[in-house]
Write a protein that holds these residues in place. Structure first.
Motif, PDB file in Angstrom:
ATOM      1  N   TRP A  60       0.829  -1.218   0.000  1.00 37.12           N
ATOM      2  CA  TRP A  60       0.000   0.000   0.000  1.00 37.12           C
ATOM      3  C   TRP A  60       0.859   1.263   0.000  1.00 37.12           C
ATOM      4  O   TRP A  60       0.529   2.259  -0.641  1.00 37.12           O
ATOM      5  N   GLY A  61       1.974   1.212   0.695  1.00 40.62           N
ATOM      6  CA  GLY A  61       2.875   2.378   0.712  1.00 40.62           C
ATOM      7  C   GLY A  61       3.356   2.695  -0.695  1.00 40.62           C
ATOM      8  O   GLY A  61       3.374   3.861  -1.121  1.00 40.62           O
ATOM      9  N   LEU A  62       3.719   1.646  -1.422  1.00 35.67           N
ATOM     10  CA  LEU A  62       4.206   1.839  -2.798  1.00 35.67           C
ATOM     11  C   LEU A  62       3.091   2.387  -3.681  1.00 35.67           C
ATOM     12  O   LEU A  62       3.272   3.364  -4.425  1.00 35.67           O
ATOM     13  N   VAL A  63       1.923   1.756  -3.584  1.00 39.28           N
ATOM     14  CA  VAL A  63       0.786   2.185  -4.421  1.00 39.28           C
ATOM     15  C   VAL A  63       0.420   3.643  -4.113  1.00 39.28           C
ATOM     16  O   VAL A  63       0.269   4.472  -5.012  1.00 39.28           O
ATOM     17  N   ASN A  64       0.312   3.960  -2.809  1.00 36.47           N
ATOM     18  CA  ASN A  64      -0.135   5.306  -2.420  1.00 36.47           C
ATOM     19  C   ASN A  64       0.881   6.401  -2.744  1.00 36.47           C
ATOM     20  O   ASN A  64       0.531   7.568  -2.839  1.00 36.47           O
TER      21      ASN A  64
END
Ligand code: UDX
Length: 450
Positions: free
Chosen positions: A286-290
């Motif tokens: 999620w960190g990468l996506v966000n």
């Protein structure tokens, strides 16, 4: 006699059986081979190198140890200690075999070069009266941190209270107590370090590092050691060796990178040993996506505790990942870091990864896991200033913020500039007359003189 005069001298290499140790040892083999030496590699069967990638080298396996379960259970220190105990007799046989062959048409043994963690090789070389040299595949500063750890332990300062964790260690700038290479099984680690730091009758120590990165640590080591030290790195740059990857590289990511904008992609890798929990994997995803930046993410099979691979990720996350990310099980890392689309590296900070990133001028988000990685992170963020450290637990908001700081903010642009500058300084060291080049020449002279 005439025939003997033309024969190549033989160097026997004993690497430790881990990717981050095999790579530099085989790179050193290629460097020495291109300087006229024959090469024999004596290796453990666990993680054994692929001889077909190095057709010019001879390979001799050590016996299987019964301790592979220690690796699977994550007991690396126990595995290494056991390897040193179990393989000594066979190593003597290997050396004897190579020495017998030198009476036929094979080159005379000039010396043994062994990984510092394969210290039984130094003992065996000493028993057989063979010259030996130690290869340290980690940074020079790791030696300093280990020495400080032993000293602090003797003084009763280890384990240290939590409130001291951010205190600087006297005479070890920039290291804090929390950056020390402390393992859960500290006694095992100290036993290993004590053995590794004993140079026995070895004639020299080779470091895969560069004077312009670690000048003061190298000077300190030289003061402490009675033998010459040779900083000849970055060996992956100097050697012409093909990849000695133990896992199959997924090169499909190169075509994906070709389609991305210059300097836009963050590459994520935890190296060959570090593990992650499922929760951390999800937070990372999620960190990468966000962060809204394109990303190339290496997730090694069996590196997730409690899962085979990424099948455990929620469907919505997988869908989001496929929009701006690309996942591989193992990357052609050196080529990836050299690709123009790569603008940053989110890394566990293994020493090889640090050197490979610095050589390409790629700034780093450091998320160290264990051992020397914490101190490597500290050098990246506080000495070379080519990255920042993600010090807290892996949490999506913090990962997103760190990526945006590096890839989008002005702060990251400054790190990129410093990264390019450092890359140029490293390149100068490897050219004719540069520090690494001169050290390599001296090393070769020494081996020829044995
Ligand atoms: C281990 C320790 O963890 C590290 O701290 C120590 O300095 C060396 O040994 P490792 O986890 O293997 O290191 O990391 P690193 O030192 O970075 O070496 C990994 C090697 O594997 C690098 O040469 C890298 O290029 C290669 N690699 C990694 C790949 O080829 N593909 C990948 O997908 C990931």
């Amino acid at each position: 006699m005439e025939k003997q005069g033309k024969r190549r001298r033989r160097v026997v290499l004993v690497p430790a059986p881990f990717q981050g140790h095999i790579n530099p040892m085989l790179q050193l083999g290629s460097i020495l081979h291109s300087n006229g030496f024959s090469i024999t590699v004596v290796h453990a069967q666990y993680n054994s190198p692929n001889p077909s990638i190095h057709p010019d080298f001879s390979f001799l396996p050590l016996p299987d140890t019964s301790s592979d379960h220690n690796i699977l259970a994550g007991h690396l220190l126990a595995f290494v200690l056991q390897l040193n105990t179990n393989c000594k007799a066979r190593l003597q046989e290997c050396f004897a075999q190579v020495m017998r062959q030198q009476d036929s048409d094979d080159g005379l043994i000039a010396c043994i070069i062994y990984d510092e963690f394969m210290y039984f090789s130094g003992e065996t070389a000493e028993d057989l009266n063979l010259p030996s040299i130690i290869l340290s595949t980690a940074s020079a500063s790791y030696f300093i941190a280990r020495t400080a750890l032993i000293q602090l332990k003797t003084e009763g300062q280890i384990p240290f209270p939590e409130f001291r964790s951010k205190d600087l260690i006297p005479e070890c700038y920039p290291l804090r107590f929390k950056d020390l290479p402390i393992f859960k099984k500290l006694e095992d680690f100290l036993q290993l370090v004590n053995k590794a730091s004993n140079i026995r009758s070895s004639s020299a120590i080779i470091y895969n590092t560069i004077d312009c990165l670690e000048n003061s640590s190298l000077a300190k080591i030289q003061q402490q050691c009675q033998v010459p030290i040779f900083p000849i790195g970055p060996m992956h740059r100097i050697s012409s060796a093909s990849s000695s990857s133990l896992l199959e590289e997924d090169t499909s990511c190169m075509a994906w990178l070709d389609k991305q904008n210059f300097n836009s992609v963050i590459y994520v890798s935890w190296g060959s040993l570090a593990l992650m929990d499922v929760k951390e994997l999800v937070e990372m995803g999620w960190g990468l996506v966000n962060s809204q930046q394109p990303f190339l993410w290496m997730v090694r099979p069996s590196s997730i505790r409690g899962a085979e691979w990424i099948e455990i990720l929620p469907k919505s996350l997988i869908e989001n990942i496929s929009k701006r990310g690309y996942i591989v099980k193992w990357a052609p890392q050196k080529e990836v870091l050299a690709h123009g689309a790569i603008g940053g590296f989110l890394s566990h900070c293994g020493w090889n990864s640090m050197l490979e990133s610095i050589c390409e001028g790629v700034p780093i988000i450091c998320r160290p896991c264990f051992g020397d990685q914490r101190m490597n992170a500290r050098y990246v963020s506080h000495v070379w200033n080519v990255g920042l450290e993600l010090e807290s637990e892996l949490e999506r908001g913090k990962i997103e913020r760190a990526i945006r700081r590096l890839m989008v903010d002005e702060e990251g642009k400054e790190m990129q500039k410093r990264g390019k500058n450092l890359k140029e300084r490293v390149e100068l060291c490897t050219r004719k007359g540069g520090s690494s080049n001169s050290s390599l020449n001296k090393l070769i002279e020494m081996i020829m003189s044995f």
